[in-house]
Structure formats: structure tokens, C-alpha cells
Design an enzyme around this catalytic site. Structure first.
Site, PDB file in Angstrom:
ATOM      1  N   GLN A 286       1.449  -0.637   0.860  1.00  0.00           N
ATOM      2  CA  GLN A 286       1.566  -1.865   0.066  1.00  0.00           C
ATOM      3  C   GLN A 286       0.218  -2.558  -0.135  1.00  0.00           C
ATOM      4  OE1 GLN A 286       4.207  -3.266  -1.534  1.00  0.00           O
ATOM      5  NE2 GLN A 286       5.612  -1.639  -0.914  1.00  0.00           N
TER       6      GLN A 286
ATOM      7  N   SER B 104       0.038   5.539  -1.213  1.00  0.00           N
ATOM      8  CA  SER B 104       0.926   6.172  -2.174  1.00  0.00           C
ATOM      9  C   SER B 104       0.577   5.705  -3.580  1.00  0.00           C
ATOM     10  CB  SER B 104       2.371   5.808  -1.833  1.00  0.00           C
ATOM     11  OG  SER B 104       3.236   6.327  -2.816  1.00  0.00           O
ATOM     12  N   ALA B 105       0.416   6.668  -4.504  1.00  0.00           N
ATOM     13  CA  ALA B 105      -0.068   6.341  -5.848  1.00  0.00           C
ATOM     14  C   ALA B 105       0.875   5.429  -6.633  1.00  0.00           C
ATOM     15  CB  ALA B 105      -0.310   7.627  -6.638  1.00  0.00           C
ATOM     16  N   HIS B 106       2.182   5.628  -6.461  1.00  0.00           N
ATOM     17  CA  HIS B 106       3.107   4.893  -7.346  1.00  0.00           C
ATOM     18  C   HIS B 106       3.241   3.416  -6.994  1.00  0.00           C
ATOM     19  CE1 HIS B 106       6.993   4.556  -5.003  1.00  0.00           C
ATOM     20  NE2 HIS B 106       6.432   5.509  -4.298  1.00  0.00           N
TER      21      HIS B 106
ATOM     22  N   CYS C  88      14.919   1.361  -0.305  1.00  0.00           N
ATOM     23  CA  CYS C  88      15.527   2.417   0.496  1.00  0.00           C
ATOM     24  C   CYS C  88      16.752   1.914   1.231  1.00  0.00           C
ATOM     25  CB  CYS C  88      14.517   2.936   1.507  1.00  0.00           C
ATOM     26  SG  CYS C  88      12.858   2.940   0.857  1.00  0.00           S
TER      27      CYS C  88
HETATM   28  C1  LIG Z   1       6.916   2.764  -0.593  1.00  0.00           C
HETATM   29  C2  LIG Z   1       6.477   2.751   0.836  1.00  0.00           C
HETATM   30  C3  LIG Z   1       6.431   3.940   1.589  1.00  0.00           C
HETATM   31  C4  LIG Z   1       6.890   5.257   1.038  1.00  0.00           C
HETATM   32  O1  LIG Z   1       6.017   5.773   0.080  1.00  0.00           O
HETATM   33  P1  LIG Z   1       6.540   6.936  -0.894  1.00  0.00           P
HETATM   34  O2  LIG Z   1       5.333   7.351  -1.659  1.00  0.00           O
HETATM   35  O3  LIG Z   1       7.587   6.317  -1.762  1.00  0.00           O
HETATM   36  O4  LIG Z   1       7.072   8.028  -0.031  1.00  0.00           O
HETATM   37  C5  LIG Z   1       5.971   3.875   2.890  1.00  0.00           C
HETATM   38  N1  LIG Z   1       5.570   2.707   3.431  1.00  0.00           N
HETATM   39  C6  LIG Z   1       5.598   1.556   2.744  1.00  0.00           C
HETATM   40  C7  LIG Z   1       5.117   0.300   3.390  1.00  0.00           C
HETATM   41  C8  LIG Z   1       6.058   1.534   1.427  1.00  0.00           C
HETATM   42  O5  LIG Z   1       6.109   0.380   0.765  1.00  0.00           O
END
Ligand SMILES: *Cc1c(COP(=O)(O)O)cnc(C)c1O
Length: 386
Positions: free
Chosen positions: A179, A199-201, A325
């Protein structure tokens, strides 16, 4: 009806720049980076450029960056890999009660395999202190994993101080910075971070691609075995287009961070002020200042979060009651419960997360919809005293 997307902590829209950078690698440039020929070399050099972009964004060296299939995989790799590697040294891991399930469930899996995990409690703002970490470290501790910023309530942890404690005690420090990266300044060296997940997205890159920073000199085995890609740290043919998109997205996010932050803070404060002025019985969840600039999370008394989300959705506003999730389950958020909220208050919470593309018009519309939704739901609630 307006369409308003306020669920940027769940995922963000792909930036047009990132998409542009990816297109050639989804079309004419199709080589495998492991191939020796020109097609392969072109793909390989694109991956290496992205590695430099990612490294530069967090103050790491390119050779300390390993591409993965996302934040979850990065978290799992660190936790499972450190456990496997250091089993002879110790069996104790320290984390917090408010981590993402990618960390919590990996830790629970290790407990089944004989490891001991300390889940540090948090204060009312969702914060742990470096002192708590220090107190919890024993001679059996092999890993401390504390998230950089919380995905539900936006609270930013004292990462530099925790990193310092770990460094002094000779324990590896990992942070789930999914985040934080691209949203707030991150510097792995200045912050004493040994390993970091991203994480890229979550910063306008594509889904299904992430990275792991592993400080030079640390060796942990790969979660996924097979070919020798990523210097044996992550087997499988690279997601070339995804990696290129990630590199472009992170460069753009860091370049515009200050401007984006100012934009979001203005709108976030407008959103918070309006909610607090127009709806009674609301409580801000998370820290008021040590907080991600795009996160708003309120508990609203005498209503159910699910009911609010339904009303918002019917009026075109996408929000969340916690993490994406856990929505779909009716259990209240483990984060809010860990912060000491009673079940019924935790149930009535709503998370609104902005992006730099959010507009003032969207914020004002959202508050209108939210105010109406709360009125309607409270009118039906036996608990609310009009
Ligand atoms: C979204 C998120 C993840 C998971 O990342 P993904 O790329 O969706 O597997 C892990 N930790 C945090 C704090 C997140 O917000």
C-alpha cells in the site's frame, strides 16, 4: 448517474502511460528473455530496464529486485523462504495482528509446521511500536514482518524505528509495502529494510505482477522452482509486458508523488470534513495523521457496512467495508477488531480510497449519497434513536 471509483486500495486503474509501454510486448516483441537470440535479448533488456526503474523508486540496487506474480507471492516467498532457510537458527517469527492475509495465512501455515508466531497487538489506531518489536525478539527469532501501511485503515507503521531494532538485534526485517510503494516515500536503505514486497496494480500498473526487494547478501530459496529465471529466486518465464508496465507505472508514480499527494489530501480532507459535519455518530478508523493520503475509513453507528455498500453501489459509488479479500464474508474486519472496536461498530464501517484522478465533484456526490444511505438505513434500524 455518476460512476465513482473509491476503492483504490483494492486495485487501481492501469495508467495510460503504463499501457502504452506494455503494448509492444503484447504484440510484436514476443521473445523469451531467457533466449539467446535477438528476440530474447530485446525482451531481456526491457525487463532489466524495469528492474532499474523499480530499484530507483525504493533506493535499492537493480540486482536486489526480483519480479514475482504480485504482492501475495512476494509475501509468501519471504515468509516461507526465511523459515526454510533459517530453521536451524530458530523457529520464531514476529508479525502484527493487522497484516494482510497474504502474511497472516502464511504465518498460520508455518505454525502448523512447528513454528511459533507472535502476533503483536496494535493500539486503537492500528499501530505497533518499535519497542513492542524489541520486547518480542528472542534468540529464536528469525524474521520480523510488519506492514508499511495498512490496507484497511491506512495507518503508517514506524518502519524506520522497527528496522533499526531488527538491525541491532541481527534479525531480518521484511515489510509488506504493497500500500505504500508509489504512494509515500520509501527508501529501503535509510529505513533499514532487509526485504520488501510490492504489487504493480496498487500503483496503476497491471495486475498479476509484483516485486520483492531482497537486500544484497540475504539468501532465501524460491517459492516457485523450475528454471533459473530471476537468478534462481523465482522460476517461470517472466511476465515481460507486466514487468514493463510495472516499471513505467512506478516511475510515473514516484515522479508525480508530491503533486498527487497534495491533490488527494485536499480531497480527502474535504471528504472527511463533510462526513463529520453531516453525519452524526461517525468515528474515523486509523491514525488521523500517520495515514496514507488516500485512505478514509469510518465506522458509522447503528448501521451495517454491507447495507451502506449496497446503497453506494446502487448509486454508482464503489467503496469497500474492509479489504476486498474479506468482503463476501460477513465476519467483521480482523484489523478493526484488533484495534479494539466492538463487533457491532466494526460491522458498520466503510472504506473510501481515492486516487489522483478522483475529482471534487465525485467527492461531493459521494457524501450526498452516503448521507442519504445512512438516513435510510437508520430509519429502518431498531437501534437508532431518532
Ligand atoms: C493488495 C495487497 C496485497 C496483495 O497483493 P496482490 O498483488 O493482490 O497479491 C498484499 N498486501 C497488502 C497490504 C495489500 O494491500
Amino acid at each position: 448517474m455518476m460512476k465513482v471509483y473509491l476503492d483504490n486500495a483494492a486495485t487501481t486503474a492501469l495508467s495510460p502511460k503504463a499501457l502504452d509501454s506494455m503494448m509492444p510486448y503484447l504484440t510484436e516483441i514476443h521473445g523469451n528473455p531467457s533466449s539467446f537470440h535477438a528476440f530474447g535479448r530485446t525482451a531481456k533488456s526491457a525487463v532489466e530496464k524495469a528492474r532499474e526503474q523499480v530499484a530507483a523508486a525504493i533506493g535499492a540496487l537493480p540486482e536486489e529486485i526480483f519480479f514475482t506474480g504480485g504482492g501475495t507471492e512476494s509475501d509468501n516467498t519471504v515468509i516461507m523462504g526465511t523459515a526454510a532457510r533459517l530453521r536451524d537458527k530458530g523457529n520464531h517469527i514476529i508479525t502484527t495482528a493487522v497484516e494482510h492475509h497474504a502474511v497472516l495465512h502464511a504465518c498460520e501455515e508455518l505454525e502448523k509446521r512447528g513454528f511459533e508466531v507472535t502476533y503483536l497487538p496494535v493500539d486503537e489506531f492500528g499501530m505497533v511500536t518499535a519497542h513492542q518489536v524489541e520486547e518480542a525478539i528472542t534468540d529464536k527469532t528469525i524474521l520480523v514482518t510488519v506492514m508499511f501501511a495498512n490496507n484497511e485503515v491506512g495507518t503508517i507503521m514506524p518502519i524506520t524505528e522497527i528496522g533499526e531494532v531488527c538491525k541491532n538485534r541481527g534479525v531480518y526485517f521484511h515489510t509488506d509495502a504493497v500500500q505504500a510503494v508509489g504512494h509515500v516515500p520509501v527508501d529501503v536503505k535509510a529505513m533499514n529494510i532487509d526485504m520488501l514486497s510490492m504489487s504493480a496494480h496498487k500503483f496503476h500498473g497491471p495486475k498479476g505482477v509484483g516485486a520483492l526487494y531482497i537486500r544484497k547478501g540475504i539468501r532465501i530459496p524460491s517459492l516457485i522452482v523450475g528454471g533459473a529465471q530471476e537468478k534462481n529466486r523465482r522460476a517461470g518465464t517472466e511476465n515481460v509486458a507486466g514487468i514493463v508496465g510495472m516499471g513505467a507505472a512506478i516511475e510515473e508514480a514516484v515522479l508525480n508523488m508530491e503533486e498527487n499527494t497534495q491533490k488527494m489530501l485536499t480531497l480527502r480532507d474535504r471528504l472527511m470534513n463533510s462526513i463529520e459535519a453531516r453525519i452524526d455518530g461517525v468515528k474515523l478508523n486509523g491514525h488521523r495523521t500517520d495515514r496514507l493520503p488516500n485512505n478514509v475509513n469510518y465506522s458509522i453507528r447503528y448501521i451495517e457496512g454491507e447495507g451502506i455498500l449496497l446503497h453506494l453501489d446502487l448509486n454508482g459509488v464503489a467503496a469497500s467495508s474492509g479489504s476486498a479479500c474479506t468482503s463476501g464474508s460477513l465476519d467483521p474486519s480482523h484489523v478493526l477488531l484488533a484495534m479494539g472496536l466492538p463487533h457491532e461498530v466494526a460491522h458498520g464501517s466503510v472504506r473510501l480510497t481515492l486516487s489522483e484522478n478522483t475529482t471534487q465533484e465525485e467527492i461531493d456526490y459521494t457524501v450526498d449519497v452516503l448521507e442519504k444511505a445512512v438516513k435510510t438505513l437508520r430509519a429502518m434500524s431498531p437501534l437508532y434513536n431518532k
